[in-house]
Scaffold this active site. Structure first.
Site, PDB file in Angstrom:
ATOM      1  N   HIS A 136       0.769  -1.368  -0.094  1.00  0.00           N
ATOM      2  CA  HIS A 136      -0.030  -0.051  -0.023  1.00  0.00           C
ATOM      3  C   HIS A 136       0.909   1.200   0.036  1.00  0.00           C
ATOM      4  O   HIS A 136       0.224   2.165  -0.098  1.00  0.00           O
ATOM      5  CB  HIS A 136      -1.097  -0.046   1.230  1.00  0.00           C
ATOM      6  N   ASP A 166       0.378  -7.646   1.479  1.00  0.00           N
ATOM      7  CA  ASP A 166       0.814  -6.234   1.638  1.00  0.00           C
ATOM      8  C   ASP A 166       2.290  -6.102   1.853  1.00  0.00           C
ATOM      9  O   ASP A 166       2.718  -5.409   2.451  1.00  0.00           O
ATOM     10  CB  ASP A 166       0.164  -5.670   2.917  1.00  0.00           C
ATOM     11  N   SER A 238       4.465   2.691   7.907  1.00  0.00           N
ATOM     12  CA  SER A 238       4.326   1.596   6.890  1.00  0.00           C
ATOM     13  C   SER A 238       5.647   1.334   6.131  1.00  0.00           C
ATOM     14  O   SER A 238       6.193   2.039   5.435  1.00  0.00           O
ATOM     15  CB  SER A 238       3.237   1.958   5.676  1.00  0.00           C
TER      16      SER A 238
END
Length: 497
Positions: A136, A166, A238
């Site tokens: 993402h 992910d 992230s």
């Protein structure tokens, strides 16, 4: 940015009232370990009862964590809008003579989308420029820029990405980079001190400290074998590193569990055991080779509790393990003789208490790998060796990058489906996780029989028609098929934006 399941098993969702947030930061504007880094550790980070110095870990890890900028350029898109009065006032007969008939007042217009800039983190895993981050963080990027800890900047390209785990692998053209040492995440202990290293909220080169709060944590979506930590993780973290006190990577930070979108002490990282396998697959095949065991069910304790609420007393002979509630037709478990009501207790000699633990093992396997399963049937101990299959129900290498744009998973229909629906062939849509299928409204369970006048009997047929359409003047898939109810369905699926 939802993460998707790795294997086709059902897991009851948690009762905690909270929201899962990916931790990349986006804003709108107007316009596998390296050969030279083989370090694997199975030693505790610090002797029990001894003070822990985290400065060494920070010094070791910080140079290996990078700042990633994802730029999505402004685009012109065609959108539909509705004006219930448009036909009435532009045509005194309200479209009676054909104007606007059948459109329900819908019109199309072109709009200019704003430029978007996202920020996240990444971890250098080899000296020659390979970097691991979250899918993402890089998804939809028109331009990727990587800034190193020493402020040098590079343009990056995507080697491969996997929405289900992910994870993404990107590369920059550079040499002699400070690659991080990679530890075996299975050796991490609950209560062990860890650092989260990344770039949260635009604050570059940030280190936060905490402990491993839990392992093999199931989130009900995507990777269900996460490392939970209370080290502060926020937007922008992230793709950053979760490291032990030796500065060795044990996980890639991926999400937080929060009601506000900010850290409240629940952060989650993808274990290196899963990361290593995904990286190897992306390098070797360009696509993750996902192994399926072919069951659905729940943790034994949850199953027993659910039955008690219904007034049923259940004695499975154990309160730990995986209760098998469904067996996938033609799957690995069915081939091996597993049945509904069995309780899986061990895989490869390792005791299994939860789906998270099961997934951590299966996620490291490829289709065609054999695993030994110990289970209880009517309280009697049994053992079997089964061969794991892929998403398509066989053991072949999956190279369907062209199908990724569809955002779905498919399998050839079974003989039972052919008989029930009185059809000779077709591909069942077994999962819709985004992409063009979701945009077009194609549902899970829909059976595709023809696309653009071509019969679709195998995955290879689908691959070919998607590839041909992608390179044609009219990149559209005209899909014909059947709903599970037997009703015929038709969809137009544009492959371009």
């Amino acid at each position: 940015m939802d993460m998707k399941k790795i294997i086709n098993i059902a897991v009851p969702t948690s009762a905690i009232v909270a929201v899962v947030f990916s931790v990349a930061a986006f804003t709108n504007t107007n316009a596998a370990p390296s050969p030279e880094q083989p370090m694997i550790s199975s030693v505790h980070a610090a002797p029990a009862g001894q003070p822990v110095d985290l400065t060494y870990a920070a010094e070791k890890a910080l140079p290996s964590v990078v700042y990633i900028t994802n730029t999505q350029n402004s685009k012109v898109q065609t959108v539909e809008y509705s004006d219930p009065f448009e036909d009435f006032f532009s045509d005194p007969f309200g479209g009676f003579f054909g104007r606007g008939r059948g459109n329900n007042g819908k019109r199309q217009r072109q709009v200019q989308t704003p430029k978007k800039v996202g920020a996240g983190s990444g971890v250098i895993i080899s000296a020659d420029g390979y970097i691991v981050t979250n899918n993402h963080v890089v998804d939809g990027a028109d331009e990727l820029m990587v800034k190193l800890n020493d402020n040098h900047e590079y343009s990056a390209r995507i080697i491969g990405a996997d929405a289900t785990t992910d994870l993404a692998l990107i590369k920059i053209d550079a040499k002699q980079l400070p690659a991080i040492a990679i530890a075996n995440s299975d050796d991490a202990k609950v209560g062990e001190w860890v650092l989260a290293v990344g770039n949260p909220l635009g604050l570059n080169n940030t280190v936060t400290a905490g402990i491993v709060s839990a392992k093999a944590r199931s989130m009900g979506q995507g990777v269900q074998s996460m490392i939970q930590t209370d080290a502060a993780i926020n937007q922008g973290n992230s793709g950053g590193a979760l490291v032990n006190t030796r500065g060795e990577l044990i996980g890639i930070n991926a999400m937080i569990y929060s009601q506000t979108g900010s850290n409240i002490g629940y952060g989650f990282a993808i274990p290196t055991t899963i990361m290593n396998k995904v990286v190897d697959d992306l390098k070797q095949y360009g696509h993750v080779q996902r192994a399926m065991i072919g069951i659905a069910g729940s943790d034994v304790d949850r199953y027993v509790d659910a039955e008690k609420e219904k007034g049923n007393e259940v004695d499975l002979g154990t309160m730990e393990g995986i209760y098998v509630a469904e067996i996938t037709e033609g799957g690995a478990a069915e081939d091996a003789g597993l049945k509904v009501g069995d309780v899986i207790t061990h895989i490869e000699g390792q005791k299994i208490k939860s789906f998270g633990e099961l997934q951590n093992i299966i996620a490291q396997k490829r289709p065609g790998d054999k695993i030994t399963i110990n289970y209880l049937r009517n309280k009697s101990k049994k053992s079997v060796t089964l061969t794991l299959k892929n998403e398509q129900g066989n053991t072949k290498v999956v190279k369907n990058a062209d199908l990724d744009v569809l955002g779905g998973q498919f399998r050839v229909i079974t003989d039972q489906q052919k008989e029930q629906m009185n059809i000779g062939y077709g591909l069942e849509v077994i999962k819709v996780s985004g992409g063009k299928l979701k945009d077009a409204g194609v549902p899970k369970g829909f059976i595709i029989q023809r696309i653009n006048d071509a019969s679709i009997k195998t995955i290879d047929d689908l691959q070919k028609v998607v590839k041909d359409a992608s390179t044609s003047k009219e990149p559209v898939l005209y899909i014909q098929g059947i709903y599970p109810t037997g009703k015929k369905g038709y969809f137009a699926v544009p492959l371009s934006d």
